[in-house]
Scaffold this active site. Structure first.
Site, short mmCIF file in Angstrom:
data_model
loop_
_atom_site.label_atom_id
_atom_site.label_comp_id
_atom_site.label_asym_id
_atom_site.label_seq_id
_atom_site.Cartn_x
_atom_site.Cartn_y
_atom_site.Cartn_z
N CYS A 131 -7.30 30.74 67.26
CA CYS A 131 -7.44 31.25 65.90
C CYS A 131 -8.88 31.27 65.36
O CYS A 131 -9.28 32.28 64.75
CB CYS A 131 -6.51 30.52 64.94
SG CYS A 131 -6.23 28.79 65.29
N ARG B 212 -5.84 21.25 75.95
CA ARG B 212 -5.47 20.20 75.00
C ARG B 212 -5.40 18.87 75.74
O ARG B 212 -4.80 18.79 76.82
CB ARG B 212 -4.14 20.52 74.31
CG ARG B 212 -4.23 21.78 73.46
CD ARG B 212 -2.96 22.13 72.74
NE ARG B 212 -3.10 23.43 72.06
CZ ARG B 212 -2.10 24.06 71.43
NH1 ARG B 212 -0.90 23.52 71.40
NH2 ARG B 212 -2.32 25.22 70.85
N GLN C 107 -1.33 30.97 76.59
CA GLN C 107 -0.33 31.43 75.62
C GLN C 107 -0.43 32.94 75.48
O GLN C 107 -1.50 33.53 75.67
CB GLN C 107 -0.58 30.82 74.24
CG GLN C 107 -0.01 29.45 74.03
CD GLN C 107 -0.12 29.01 72.58
OE1 GLN C 107 -1.00 29.45 71.85
NE2 GLN C 107 0.78 28.15 72.15
N ASP D 72 -0.92 34.46 72.89
CA ASP D 72 -1.34 34.11 71.54
C ASP D 72 -1.73 35.36 70.76
O ASP D 72 -2.32 36.29 71.31
CB ASP D 72 -2.55 33.17 71.65
CG ASP D 72 -2.72 32.29 70.43
OD1 ASP D 72 -1.83 32.29 69.57
OD2 ASP D 72 -3.75 31.60 70.35
N HIS E 232 -2.88 36.71 66.46
CA HIS E 232 -3.10 36.42 65.05
C HIS E 232 -3.10 37.71 64.27
O HIS E 232 -3.77 38.68 64.65
CB HIS E 232 -4.41 35.65 64.86
CG HIS E 232 -4.37 34.31 65.51
ND1 HIS E 232 -4.80 34.11 66.81
CD2 HIS E 232 -3.89 33.11 65.07
CE1 HIS E 232 -4.60 32.84 67.13
NE2 HIS E 232 -4.07 32.22 66.11
N LYS F 247 5.62 26.63 59.82
CA LYS F 247 5.88 27.52 60.94
C LYS F 247 7.37 27.67 61.19
O LYS F 247 8.19 26.82 60.81
CB LYS F 247 5.19 27.00 62.20
CG LYS F 247 5.61 25.60 62.62
CD LYS F 247 4.89 25.14 63.87
CE LYS F 247 5.32 23.72 64.26
NZ LYS F 247 4.78 23.32 65.57
N HIS G 296 -0.02 33.24 62.65
CA HIS G 296 -0.22 32.82 64.05
C HIS G 296 1.09 33.07 64.77
O HIS G 296 2.16 32.67 64.27
CB HIS G 296 -0.54 31.33 64.14
CG HIS G 296 -1.71 30.88 63.32
ND1 HIS G 296 -2.88 30.42 63.87
CD2 HIS G 296 -1.87 30.79 61.97
CE1 HIS G 296 -3.72 30.07 62.91
NE2 HIS G 296 -3.13 30.29 61.75
#
Length: 412
Positions: free
Chosen positions: A96, A125, A143, A145, A147, A228, A274
């Site tokens: 992000c 992570r 991911q 991922d 946004h 979320k 997200h």
């Protein structure tokens, strides 16, 4: 494969890589349908960025920190010169902040919104060593991922679109059931005011109610920057897994000073959604392995077909057939660009009884088995049967590739 020199990081071998690429290609095709643009962003950022985003204050213990490793002096024209210390960097645990920098790189108008940025970059992570578990809990992962930068009046339609995307993908995987949960503000380690969180939670509640699907609440389980929607899927054995997530964020745009100009020429702050449909691709791979029992549907299979010659004298023909089924009838000077590629092997194993070789191919979970002998070589054909044992008879290579294309298009 996992190796002790890199705990929590997956070595993806050829067949696993084939599946991951197919998953990514499937999502890339859907990105066009849902209006996403794919981007590529850096793996590592200075500490300053993580302080701006709030990760340094709220997520630092779960990040990997990096120093440059350079000596602080360098030699220039025979003289030592002090090198500037670039300080601490952090490997990104999320995409992000990088996507915020992309949004902020050019002026934006309300006509540009919504802007949907997708990213397959690897993330890191710092999970505790005792928590690591196969593909499902790792330190380095990917991911799907994305946004979405939108205005407040676009929130409902964007959340609805995300939930539609989830439904489309999970139906393709033939998951028998999935559940929706709303995760709300944590008791501590969050950014923003209670009023802002209440507003964000109300927006997600409205979107969930609009689905007409049952949903539940997980109190205090939201991300540090916003509430979320989490999606829990059940595989064919009935086990539940947390996969997709849709998060609403009023905080990050403010921390980065993101602005767009509205229809009245006033500067406004966008909202960020997200969104990840698969979640961790490594974890999804583990779920799909269990869900399919290793019997991959053709469109995802790393072993889509195998050609078995009835004797060694037909090995050359079997090799030609495997290549044509994989790549089509391609000339040496032609490009593969734009052609469909399938994963068809030739059986190089020592000669055995034909029935035993066919049975072994079924146990190896090849979707289709092609037997070739004198008759097939003379006619330029193959004898086709399925993993289940169904005999489909004689087909030409073109007919088989057409069958492959149809199964892929239907996600079968």
């Amino acid at each position: 494969m996992i190796h002790p020199v890199s705990p929590g990081s997956i070595f993806m071998l050829p067949h696993g890589t084939r599946i991951v690429q197919k998953l990514q290609d499937f999502l890339r095709a859907e990105y066009g349908r849902y209006g996403y643009e794919e981007v590529m962003t850096p793996l590592i950022y200075k500490k300053d960025l993580w302080e701006t985003s709030g990760h340094w204050q709220n997520y630092k213990d779960d990040m990997f920190m990096v120093n440059s490793g350079r000596e602080h002096t360098s030699c220039q024209h025979g003289e030592e010169k002090e090198e500037e210390d670039e300080g601490i960097f952090g490997l990104k645990p999320m995409n992000c902040p990088g996507h915020c920098l992309i949004f902020d790189s050019t002026p934006k108008s309300y006509r540009d919104l919504p802007i949907r940025l997708a990213d397959f970059s690897p993330l890191h992570r710092n999970e505790a060593s005792g928590a690591l578990s196969g593909l499902t809990r790792v330190r380095r992962f990917h991911q799907d991922d994305a946004h979405i930068f939108c205005s407040e009046n676009q929130i409902a339609s964007e959340i609805k679109s995300c939930l539609s995307f989830v439904d489309r993908v999970y139906k393709a995987f033939q998951f028998p059931h999935y559940e929706l949960t709303l995760s709300t503000r944590p008791e501590s380690h969050y950014i923003g005011t209670a009023e802002e969180w209440n507003h964000a939670e109300a927006s997600l509640t409205e979107a969930l109610n609009a689905t007409a699907r049952p949903w539940s609440i997980k109190e205090g389980d939201g991300a540090f920057y916003g509430p979320k929607i989490d999606i829990m899927v059940k595989d064919s054995s009935g086990k539940s897994h947390q996969t997709a997530t849709i998060q609403l964020d009023f905080q990050l745009p403010r921390r980065f000073g993101l602005k767009y100009v509205d229809e009245n020429d006033h500067a406004q702050t966008p909202v960020i959604v997200h969104r990840a449909i698969l979640g961790s691709i490594e974890r999804m791979l583990a779920i799909l392995i269990e869900h399919t029992g290793g019997k991959w549907p053709f469109w995802l299979s790393p072993r889509q077909g195998v050609v078995i010659p009835v004797s060694t004298q037909f090995s050359d023909y079997a090799k030609q057939v495997a290549e044509k089924l994989s790549f089509g009838d391609i000339k040496e000077d032609e490009s593969m660009n734009g052609r469909d590629r399938y994963f068809v092997d030739m059986d190089h194993s020592p000669r055995d009884r034909l029935n035993k070789m066919i049975r072994q191919a079924q146990l190896d979970q090849y979707n289709y088995i092609f037997v070739v002998g004198q008759k097939e070589m003379d006619a330029g054909t193959v004898n086709v049967r399925t993993r289940k044992g169904d005999v489909l008879g004689t087909m030409s290579v073109d007919q088989v590739r057409s069958m492959f294309a149809e199964a892929t298009a239907k996600l079968e």
